[in-house]
Enzyme design. Structure first.
Site, PDB file in Angstrom:
ATOM      1  N   ALA A  11       0.838  -1.205   0.000  1.00 33.76           N
ATOM      2  CA  ALA A  11       0.000   0.000   0.000  1.00 33.76           C
ATOM      3  C   ALA A  11       0.870   1.252   0.000  1.00 33.76           C
ATOM      4  CB  ALA A  11      -0.946  -0.009   1.197  1.00 33.76           C
ATOM      5  N   TYR A  13       2.563   4.283  -2.790  1.00 39.04           N
ATOM      6  CA  TYR A  13       1.916   5.171  -3.766  1.00 39.04           C
ATOM      7  C   TYR A  13       1.262   4.368  -4.890  1.00 39.04           C
ATOM      8  CZ  TYR A  13       4.419   9.043  -1.541  1.00 39.04           C
ATOM      9  OH  TYR A  13       4.897   9.964  -0.638  1.00 39.04           O
ATOM     10  N   ALA A  14       2.013   3.422  -5.471  1.00 34.24           N
ATOM     11  CA  ALA A  14       1.497   2.659  -6.610  1.00 34.24           C
ATOM     12  C   ALA A  14       0.349   1.747  -6.181  1.00 34.24           C
ATOM     13  CB  ALA A  14       2.620   1.840  -7.250  1.00 34.24           C
ATOM     14  N   ASN A  37      -1.191  -5.500   2.879  1.00 30.20           N
ATOM     15  CA  ASN A  37      -0.146  -4.604   3.366  1.00 30.20           C
ATOM     16  C   ASN A  37       0.268  -5.017   4.769  1.00 30.20           C
ATOM     17  OD1 ASN A  37       1.426  -2.151   2.683  1.00 30.20           O
ATOM     18  ND2 ASN A  37       0.501  -1.343   4.547  1.00 30.20           N
ATOM     19  N   VAL A  81       4.136 -10.039   3.181  1.00 26.71           N
ATOM     20  CA  VAL A  81       4.314 -10.916   2.021  1.00 26.71           C
ATOM     21  C   VAL A  81       5.667 -11.620   2.121  1.00 26.71           C
ATOM     22  CG1 VAL A  81       4.455 -11.011  -0.501  1.00 26.71           C
ATOM     23  CG2 VAL A  81       2.895  -9.382   0.596  1.00 26.71           C
ATOM     24  N   GLU A 170      17.310  16.430   0.986  1.00 26.58           N
ATOM     25  CA  GLU A 170      16.086  16.895   1.650  1.00 26.58           C
ATOM     26  C   GLU A 170      16.199  16.699   3.165  1.00 26.58           C
ATOM     27  OE1 GLU A 170      12.463  17.021  -1.401  1.00 26.58           O
ATOM     28  OE2 GLU A 170      12.713  15.053  -0.477  1.00 26.58           O
ATOM     29  N   ALA A 315       7.831   8.964  -6.830  1.00 29.44           N
ATOM     30  CA  ALA A 315       6.424   8.842  -6.443  1.00 29.44           C
ATOM     31  C   ALA A 315       5.511   9.238  -7.602  1.00 29.44           C
ATOM     32  CB  ALA A 315       6.151   9.731  -5.221  1.00 29.44           C
TER      33      ALA A 315
END
Length: 401
Positions: A11, A13-14, A37, A81, A170, A315
């Site tokens: 779960a 962005y994609a 997820n 998973v 960043e 993203a």
């Protein structure tokens, strides 16, 4: 005849956007949709550096999945998973297993240390919410300890960031905001707390042109960030980084590695052919040789055939993968031709702290507050696309500078 089952793994962005698009494009009677997820929340990966620095609360970067994905429409499975059994068309989870007719693998990234000695054992990573909270708490602990422990050294206050790419730069931008606050809180001379960015390449931020890179470097240096560019890290110890041919030790109380990521290890366990930890997918985002498996986001290399190299794994790309993937799953279900993924570049923005940044959009360069505003727009746009006005108002970066 039973409905086909579409299983989405991850779960990020994609995964979130693919699930959202599938619910919009398929009626409940057309398919069963399952989202798997590890946690019951989604988090903004592109905000993790702010959580790590302590400039935003971790809850702002975290979104409960059931707040944006209707559990009555999508079966939500919270489990880790382990492996995909392609021949049996099932996914092995930590606590159960699940079969599928169509599978979307969007399990995100794991940190890649490129085999640098001691990095796994001695450095923090910008990888998930929990790890970034740990970084934030550790940094503050170093300041509190320095103030109260007479045996503390000045170097205990140093924060070393390995990697001068997007995340590393960043992060130091946010640290340049946070460190003065911590110095004030613990009554410590600001000059004693060093923020040091170490990069082996001859430049930071390789995706931007030289003018913007120069602006970013100068802006960060003015706020106390030190750069060691062209300095290869040969080892990470408990004391800090060992760099260069002369094995110089740069000491620090906090060491953070942001120098690389690779696709989730489930890919290799499941027998996919990998290039640098990811699967090079077909133009329609399916895994080579697989009719019913799509691979997205940080798990996939999607080739830009015009330039002969992959599109950048951002993203922005992951969200666009979702649109193409959802359409193609419906096409395959109904025996229609699939469409090729086409990347629409909306621009690239890097924050350098709360009120500063650099970016390219509309074929123009931006810096300073304009770029910082643009970054907010990008972040808020995603929230709006995912959860509409409600999520935007709840989690968005709305406050003015």
């Amino acid at each position: 005849m039973s409905k086909p089952k579409i299983v989405v793994l991850g779960a990020g962005y994609a995964g979130m956007m693919t699930t959202k698009k599938l619910t919009q494009q398929l009626a409940p009677e057309e398919a069963e949709i399952v989202l798997v997820n590890k946690h019951n929340y989604h988090y903004q990966t592109t905000w993790l550096h702010e959580v790590a620095a302590g400039t935003i609360n971790h809850n702002q970067a975290r979104i409960m999945i059931s707040d944006v994905i209707n559990p009555n429409r999508v079966r939500l499975v919270y489990d880790a998973v382990q492996e995909v059994k392609k021949e049996e068309k099932k996914v092995i989870l930590e606590n159960s297993e699940i079969s599928y007719d169509y599978l979307v693998i969007s399990l995100g990234f794991v940190t890649n240390t490129f085999g640098i000695k001691g990095m796994d054992e001695n450095a923090f990573y910008i990888q998930d919410i929990d790890g970034c909270q740990l970084i934030r708490d550790h940094i503050e602990y170093q300041f509190a300890k320095y103030k109260n422990d007479p045996d503390s050294k000045d170097s205990d206050l140093n924060i070393l960031v390995g990697g001068g790419g997007f995340t590393g730069i960043e992060l130091v931008g946010e640290l340049a905001e946070r460190v003065p606050q911590l110095c004030k809180k613990y009554d410590i001379d600001r000059r004693k707390a060093r923020i040091i960015n170490v990069e082996a390449a001859p430049s930071i931020l390789p995706v931007f042109d030289k003018d913007l890179v120069s602006y970013a470097k100068a802006s960060l240096e003015q706020r106390g960030v030190e750069f060691r560019i062209g300095a290869k890290i040969t080892e990470c110890t408990k004391e800090g980084f060992i760099v260069g041919d002369d094995s110089e030790l740069i000491e620090a109380g906090t060491v953070i590695w942001t120098g690389g990521v690779t696709g989730n290890p489930v890919l290799s366990k499941s027998g996919f052919e990998l290039t640098r930890g990811k699967v090079t997918v077909n133009g329609d985002l399916r895994a080579p040789g697989e009719e019913d498996i799509f691979i997205l986001g940080d798990c996939a290399w999607v080739m830009n055939e015009a330039e002969g190299r992959p599109f950048p794994p951002t993203a922005q790309s992951a969200m666009q993968h979702a649109d193409t993937c959802a359409k193609n799953i419906k096409a395959v279900m109904y025996g229609q031709p699939t469409e090729k993924f086409v990347f629409s570049d909306k621009g690239t923005v890097a924050s350098l702290g709360i009120t500063d940044g650099i970016g390219t959009a509309f074929s123009k360069n931006f810096s300073g507050k304009t770029a910082a505003t643009l970054k907010k727009v990008v972040d808020n746009r995603y929230l709006f696309l995912l959860g509409g006005p409600k999520l935007f108002l709840k989690k968005g970066k709305i406050r003015p500078f």
